[in-house]
Write an enzyme that holds these catalytic residues in place. Sequence first.
Site, PDB file in Angstrom:
ATOM      1  N   ASP A   1      -6.827 -15.299   2.340  1.00  0.00           N
ATOM      2  CA  ASP A   1      -5.836 -14.921   1.338  1.00  0.00           C
ATOM      3  C   ASP A   1      -5.952 -15.866   0.145  1.00  0.00           C
ATOM      4  OD1 ASP A   1      -3.157 -13.254   2.819  1.00  0.00           O
ATOM      5  OD2 ASP A   1      -3.504 -13.334   0.650  1.00  0.00           O
TER       6      ASP A   1
ATOM      7  N   ASP B   1      -3.714 -12.062  -3.398  1.00  0.00           N
ATOM      8  CA  ASP B   1      -2.276 -11.824  -3.374  1.00  0.00           C
ATOM      9  C   ASP B   1      -1.753 -11.467  -4.778  1.00  0.00           C
ATOM     10  OD1 ASP B   1       0.162 -12.098  -1.714  1.00  0.00           O
ATOM     11  OD2 ASP B   1       0.701 -13.585  -3.222  1.00  0.00           O
TER      12      ASP B   1
ATOM     13  N   GLU C   1      -4.538  -7.153  -3.954  1.00  0.00           N
ATOM     14  CA  GLU C   1      -3.227  -6.559  -3.685  1.00  0.00           C
ATOM     15  C   GLU C   1      -2.633  -6.242  -5.050  1.00  0.00           C
ATOM     16  OE1 GLU C   1       0.108  -8.976  -2.608  1.00  0.00           O
ATOM     17  OE2 GLU C   1       0.917  -7.432  -1.311  1.00  0.00           O
TER      18      GLU C   1
ATOM     19  N   HIS D   1       1.711  -7.276   7.082  1.00  0.00           N
ATOM     20  CA  HIS D   1       2.769  -8.237   7.401  1.00  0.00           C
ATOM     21  C   HIS D   1       3.999  -8.075   6.522  1.00  0.00           C
ATOM     22  CE1 HIS D   1       0.700  -9.749   3.968  1.00  0.00           C
ATOM     23  NE2 HIS D   1       1.640 -10.649   3.777  1.00  0.00           N
ATOM     24  N   ASP D   2       3.891  -7.197   5.503  1.00  0.00           N
ATOM     25  CA  ASP D   2       5.037  -6.973   4.597  1.00  0.00           C
ATOM     26  C   ASP D   2       5.710  -5.631   4.856  1.00  0.00           C
ATOM     27  OD1 ASP D   2       3.232  -8.295   1.727  1.00  0.00           O
ATOM     28  OD2 ASP D   2       4.555  -9.299   3.153  1.00  0.00           O
TER      29      ASP D   2
END
Length: 542
Positions: free
Chosen positions: A98, A199, A250, A314-315
């Site tokens: 990430d 991210d 993302e 994970h979100d």
Amino acid sequence: MNKKWWKEAVVYQVYWRSFFDSNGDGIGDLEGLIQKLDYIKKLGVDVIWLNPMYSSPDKDNGYDISDYYGVMEKAGDMETVERLIHKIHQRGMKIIMDLVVNHTSDQHPWFLESKSSKDNPKRDWYIWKDPVQGGVPNNWRSYFSPSTWEYEPETNQYYFHSFAVEQPDLNWENEEVRKEVYALMRFWLDKGIDGFRMDVINLLAKLEGFPSVENPNDISYLGNNPGIHEYLQEMNREVLQHYDAMTVGEIPFVTPEDGVLYVGEDRHELHTLFHFQVADDMPTWDLKRYKEIQRTWYEGLKGRGWNSQFLNNHDHTRQVTRYGNDKEYRVESAKLLATMIHTLPGTPYIFQGEEIGMTGVKFDNIEDYNDIAMKNKYAEELAKERNPEEVLKELQFLSRDNSRTPVQWNDEKHAGFTEGESPWIKVNPNYKEINVMDALEDENSVFYYYQKLINLRKKHDVMVYGDYEEVYVDSPEVYAYTRSHEDDRWLILLNHSSTPSSIDVQSEECEFILGNYADTMEPCRLGKFDLRPHEARIYRIK
Ligand code: ISL
Ligand code: CA
């Protein structure tokens, strides 16, 4: 469209703190991940996406970094990271990490210096503004709080944060910041990682002048601003083009028209992206809307750029709960959603636990929840004198913690996730029925179905490079499409409803490839027939 390893790959996302705890402190860790690499390899995936494990005060579970060159103690240490990279490569897999460079932690030394005085050399590494009429510089909302501005009395200025107060945004207009980011990227690429998941990478450029807006609740002003493509093209020139590195951005708030500007192969920016039109536009399953999203993205990217396919991470809460039927048809619908993600155009992502059909969770009180996004929202709503039970109920379904409960390894205490007294977040109570141990003993489990889907991609280019065309478009319950490549033409039929739905397969020939109901279909069925509840079928047709 030229062939690339990252187009043919299946990616498995490891949220390490919920994956496996090797030292009994109740928190998953990198040693625990190393111990489970053979399990991930058995699934057949090619790439592991590892969520942030860098030094961090952990306000946003690692997305508030205080040292890009350090390793969070609860995750492990640099030696463990190096061993992890080596052991992943030893198994013929790759690892992407990430990259979180839109913001740092407010405990990062850079920020501590920046905030210390107006003339500190690092002042301009972050975004500081004078009060306007004694208050915040504009009316923008942040993702995790009512304002994007936090007042610092020592210097009588506000600093900008797109997320939590503890996550000040870096000032990408400052060349020193950009150079520092490129250096840390090279550090990790030189350690042997194979790329980055970036991210909220489209937030790096801020709206010129930070003007107040008509509707601050539509926070899309945070992203896709002028200057972003220049930053990504510079990042490519300075770092990425010198490595065989996979990059997935993302990219919230993006439409296909803008999306292709990030991933067009002629753009030299990113390889592929996660857009959030599904997650943002579809709180629950809406087949008509989903077909439209897939069609516009396919047409928008076709021949120019590469998409990614996912339904949870994970979100975002677990897909079988949000978009399937995790009650009467949990196994069938988990397999159906997987069939869709693995046969649509683009690189498929598996979020840990999805491969055994793990579900969302409902904790009885707010103390059982950990996620800063949810806790801040809960506090914000209660400040409006609202009823706490009502607010909790409202937030439960989409809480990010739905996906963050520990992976359920077996039916022992804490689902075999930890030997410790208590895991950092409660295990989903359904671990006795849903766990890896049972899945590996059941040839009809969701796990082995994922294994078959992944294997299909390895063996048949049509699954990766095939043209996509929707068929039976008007069916309200069935999503059907073909993938065509050279003389291979595959038909995918997905009945998203919990009742039978009829379909009429017209084709001179047909060969049954895979289905999510245990009984096989030989020879495959032609003409009009019912697809059973949440039934998925893949045919080769002429
Ligand atoms: O969580 C969301 C909605 O509730 C997402 O919109 C998410 O916050 C957004 O996509 C950005 O996510 C990324 O950046 C955040 C971090 O909290 C997320 O975990 C990460 O995936 C800030 O770094
Ligand atoms: Ca641990």
